[in-house]
Design an enzyme around this catalytic site. Sequence first.
Site, PDB file in Angstrom:
ATOM      1  CB  SER A 115      59.536 -14.953   5.044  1.00  0.00           C
ATOM      2  OG  SER A 115      58.878 -13.799   4.567  1.00  0.00           O
ATOM      3  CG  ASN A 116      58.898 -13.732  -0.134  1.00  0.00           C
ATOM      4  OD1 ASN A 116      59.047 -12.523  -0.276  1.00  0.00           O
ATOM      5  ND2 ASN A 116      57.696 -14.267   0.084  1.00  0.00           N
ATOM      6  CB  ALA A 117      64.405 -11.673  -0.600  1.00  0.00           C
ATOM      7  CB  SER A 118      58.833  -9.477  -1.102  1.00  0.00           C
ATOM      8  OG  SER A 118      58.108  -8.297  -1.299  1.00  0.00           O
ATOM      9  CB  ALA A 124      56.431 -11.768  -2.332  1.00  0.00           C
TER      10      ALA A 124
END
Length: 208
Positions: A21-24, A88
């Site tokens: 995943s990502n830090a959005s 994101a």
Amino acid sequence: MRILITAGPTREYLDDVRYLSNASSGQMGYELARAALEAGHEVALVSGPVTIPAPEGCELYQVETTDEMYSQCEQLFKDCDGVIGTAAVCDYRIKARKPGKIAKTGEAITLELVETIDVLAELGTQKGDRWVMGFALESQDARFNAVRKLYSKKCDAIVLNGVSAIGSTDNFVEVIDQSQETVATYSGPKARVARELIAWIQAHIARG
Ligand code: CTP
């Protein structure tokens, strides 16, 4: 108008407990939802997992994976006047998700990744007389890449922002339209930038 907004990150599972995943934080999308509601529009917010509450009055559709985000958006887009893609989205997923939990082997392991569906580009191909606004998060060749995405995703306009936007309460954005020029710039708290972007949409790309 009835506006579809995608927000937050998506998750792509390696096995039943781990994911990419990502830090959005989802903040830009949620502020846009709030600003659109305040301006008198209806909002369908399709969001990946975030910790912030949805603004009162918006329809919230919670999703996890990119496929789930796409299925939900495809269904909702039919009854919307336009879409803003702030999500994101995880660009890759594991080719073969393993059931259960992958155990350690004592050796290095290799994960094979394949591209996920491009939610905004798919909606762009289906847009008909609806408008599409994308976001482009760029760290290099920013304007060039933003214009490339504007066309490949069939956007009416794209909002260029830098990686410093991730997790920050402030943002600096440039709006690029089909002239390939920067036609507006906004900076400051994401809530204010969101109000300005909704006003820009109303004035420039909303039909009718
Ligand atoms: N987007 C999407 N689905 C994807 C990838 C991106 O809907 N699978 C949307 C984003 O929500 C955003 C726009 O497309 O509105 C641009 O996203 P960005 O991450 O900047 O670009 P990518 O297309 O992922 O390209 P790259 O990662 O190569 O920069």
